[in-house]
Design an enzyme around this catalytic site. Structure first.
Site, PDB file in Angstrom:
ATOM      1  N   ALA A 217      -0.755 -13.120   4.679  1.00  0.00           N
ATOM      2  CA  ALA A 217       0.569 -12.760   3.214  1.00  0.00           C
ATOM      3  C   ALA A 217      -0.717 -11.210   2.995  1.00  0.00           C
ATOM      4  CB  ALA A 217       0.419 -13.297   2.559  1.00  0.00           C
ATOM      5  N   ASP A 340      -1.142 -11.292  -6.369  1.00  0.00           N
ATOM      6  CA  ASP A 340      -1.286 -11.828  -5.567  1.00  0.00           C
ATOM      7  C   ASP A 340      -2.419 -13.480  -5.948  1.00  0.00           C
ATOM      8  OD1 ASP A 340      -2.797 -13.281  -3.442  1.00  0.00           O
ATOM      9  OD2 ASP A 340      -4.779 -11.942  -3.830  1.00  0.00           O
TER      10      ASP A 340
END
Ligand code: CA
Length: 726
Positions: A217, A340
């Site tokens: 990711a 994040d």
């Protein structure tokens, strides 16, 4: 422990290779193995559902990643307790054939330990003696390492039937014969070989299906989880955690629905992320598989989904049918993730009292700093409390289940200091839940991050593309010393072991565990919590009070989780050392003060053992002055941006390496002539340093050198030094 899990009454025949089970509603413990009949040479019995379920009430083995499907990492063994833990010594140790980060949880079955190491190596040892039975090298091309955000780590294997299952960094999942290590089948789990898919997590096997996700990711990939038939390797189902390009058609109605929570062209601008790189749990009664879903890609929502939206299922716990992968429910911890804040952290299933009634819950302490308790049948939110300092949200609204964001928290045109930072209030390090104390133990940490998108652009799509001006994320002022950077840096963090009472929704005790984070955890019936630390100590605390009881120097930093098992009536504790991971690579500056060399090694302890660890020879190296001509300020600035975009993920922010990959500043003169051939052409590709000619021009490669030389000069002036093996 939920006794609902224990439905199988099993009879274990140690040498008969038979496991006869019958369904019953009564909880019946599997009988302990007869020590006197223990074979000197391991004879492997098939692992099946009954054997894994029996582990809920019998702790002699460690047959699945979290020890049980409930992933509690609690052992009923009490041969080692508060009164005698200080008698522990090294029964044996084995050095791994790799020297990168170690995050593995070993498995122990039939007297054999199955351990994964960096890149996805798999090793099988005699659990009593440490004799190596076999070693499987997945032969991952070393330059594949650049596709990993956070080191070439691996967190463990799975057992089922007569196979051991493990994945390698390059996205391949394999069944290996438990006796020989020979490959039974192998699949490439990646959607394609263009995107930066990696696997660092441990598979789980449920209902004869091997479950595996992936990472990436930070590198712009679309996340998914796949189930493969354990016998054949045939794909059974695949569940996408974020939607694809609508123009290509949605896989199913769930994908169509979640696409309505995204805006803009997310399939181009980051591809969504939401990778399930570590955390799974399984409730066999509900037949639900719980998936911990990672952060969004790009991190910056303004880029990936400019009109906002929740962006399902990023940063969520998702429950799916274990046999079909069909969606059942979800809870999103961080809607529209911008920081994040993965929800890939360890999930634990347990039965705990809640409002006077026992509830079957799933619990998680994700990066975002809240401890969540959910009903695991329905996904109903039961509790969401800050377990660490949090500034991005004031609280979670229990009526809506949504976090209430602090004002202006997404206004990141100029530097915004936000707590926690991208390394989280808790990262991948496994927690543990003790049914004895009723506490969840969290290897938590304090972290913060400076977020700034004033220079936001979508950079090269298949490598580190956080799109949050990475140079600001992990760059620190030139004038700071290494120590000050460690103290003050946005990536800096300090570990805190927390005992959390999920029923009372409060902290019970805490212990400081040093730099960055303590290791993963193990709790036992002996009222002990075991945890390693990055200073190279393996420690035990009293589970009820947090009193430090025992500490043993093991020469290398520990990140991985300990396990325990019993053989011949004797309790063993095993843990792997090996510094590395996300803390040592992009955030290498914080490890400078550790000043130790890396030791990647399996250590096995038992009472009264007197094994000695070998002497580790080290020499101190002073950061030399270099003979390179000073570069222009413009070249240094441009090199800084390029370095932090392409190089810092491995070689460290501010060009300070955590010591796991070369600190280029120390070798500038040595490689001066070869700089272009190494960086541009890939002369060291076989050693893991890939060619960058696809991404950088010759001029840009020289600008990177100018920046590294600038940092080397500053480091030399600060008198920086480090320990290395001679
Ligand atoms: Ca991430």
């Amino acid at each position: 422990m939920s006794r609902r899990f224990v439905r199988a009454a099993c009879t274990l025949f140690l040498l008969g290779a038979a496991l006869a089970c019958s369904e019953t509603s009564d909880p019946v413990a599997a009988p302990e193995a007869d020590a006197s009949a223990a074979p000197a040479v391991a004879v492997s019995m098939p692992v099946d559902a009954a054997r894994i379920l029996a582990a809920e009430s019998s702790s002699t083995e460690w047959v699945t990643h979290g020890r049980t499907y409930s992933e509690q990492r609690f052992s009923q063994l009490d041969g080692i307790d508060e009164s005698n833990v200080n008698e522990l010594g090294v029964a044996w140790h084995a050095d791994f054939p790799t020297n990168r980060g170690i995050e593995t949880t070993p498995l122990m079955a039939d007297g054999r330990l199955y351990v994964t190491a960096s890149w996805g190596h798999v090793l099988a040892y005699d659990a009593r003696t440490g004799d190596l039975a076999w070693h499987f090298d997945p032969k991952v091309p070393k330059d594949y390492g650049r596709h990993a955000c956070c080191d070439v780590v691996n967190r463990g294997a799975a057992l089922w039937g007569s196979n051991v299952y493990a994945a390698s960094l390059d996205g391949r999942l394999r069944a290996l014969d438990r006796e020989t290590g020979e490959v039974v089948w192998e699949v490439d789990t990646r959607l394609n070989d263009v995107d930066s898919y990696t696997i660092t997590g441990a598979p789980r096997v449920v209902n004869g299906k091997v479950i595996i996700g992936n990472g990436g990711a930070e590198m712009s990939v679309r996340g998914y989880v796949t189930a493969y038939d354990a016998e054949t390797g045939e794909q059974v189902w695949r569940f996408f955690t974020v939607p694809g390009n609508p123009a290509e058609g949605f896989e199913d109605d769930t994908q169509k629905w979640i696409a309505s929570t995204w805006t803009g062209e997310w399939w181009k601008n980051g591809k969504g992320g939401g990778t399930a790189w570590d955390s799974f749990a399984f409730d066999p009664d509900l037949n639900l598989l719980y998936i911990g879903v990672g952060n969004a890609a790009s991190w910056n929502q303004k880029v990936r989904s400019p009109e906002g939206g929740d962006n399902l299922f990023v940063s969520s716990i998702v429950a799916v049918d274990a046999d079909t992968g069909a969606y059942k429910w979800h809870y999103q911890t961080t809607p529209g993730d911008h920081w994040d804040y993965t929800a890939t952290q360890h999930m634990i299933l347990a039965e705990i009292p809640f409002d006077g009634k026992p509830r079957n819950v799933v619990m998680q302490a994700p990066k975002n700093g809240f401890f969540y308790v959910l009903d695991r049948e329905t996904g109903e939110l039961l509790a969401a409390d800050k377990f660490m300092p949090v500034t991005w949200a004031t609280h979670v609204d229990m009526a809506t289940g949504r976090p209430v964001e602090a004002p202006g928290v997404r206004d990141t045109e100029s530097d915004q200091l936000i707590v926690p930072g991208p390394s989280g209030s808790h990262n991948w390090h496994p927690m543990t839940y003790s049914p004895e104390t009723g506490y969840v133990y969290i290897p938590a940490k304090v972290s913060s991050g400076i977020y700034n998108d004033d220079t936001v652009t979508l950079r090269r799509p298949t490598i580190w593309t956080t799109n949050y001006a990475v140079e600001k994320m992990i760059g620190l002022p030139d004038e700071m010393t290494t120590g000050e950077r460690a103290e003050a840096g946005p990536a800096a963090a300090s570990g805190i072991l927390i005992a959390w009472d999920p029923a009372a929704q409060q902290e019970v005790w805490r212990a400081e565990t040093g730099f960055y984070s303590g290791s993963g955890l193990l709790s036992t019936q002996g009222n002990l919590v075991f945890q390693g630390d990055l200073s190279g100590h393996f420690n035990a605390y009293a589970a009820d009070t947090g009193k430090p009881i025992w500490s043993y120097p093991v020469q290398g930093g520990i990140m991985a989780s300990p396990i325990t098992y019993e053989l011949d009536g004797e309790q063993y504790v095993a843990v792997a050392s090996g510094w590395g991971g996300e803390s040592s690579l992009p955030f290498g500056a914080i490890s400078g003060p550790l000043n130790m060399v890396n030791i990647s090694r399996l250590l096995v302890f038992k009472r009264g053992a007197t094994g000695q660890l070998p002497v580790i020879e080290t020499v101190e190296q002073v950061l030399p002055a270099h003979g390179l001509a000073a570069a222009s300020t413009e070249d240094v600035a441009q090199g800084r941006m390029l370095y932090n975009t392409y190089c810092s993920v491995c070689h460290g922010g501010n060009a300070i390496s955590g010591g796991i990959v070369p600190d280029v500043r120390y070798r500038l003169d040595e490689i001066d002539e070869a700089w272009q051939s190494i960086v541009f052409d890939g002369a060291f590709a076989a050693r893991g340093m890939p060619a960058w000619k696809e991404f950088l021009s010759v001029e840009e490669v020289d600008q990177v050198k100018a920046y590294v030389a600038h940092e080397a000069t500053l480091g030399h002036q600060r008198g920086e030094r480090r320990l290395v093996k001679p």
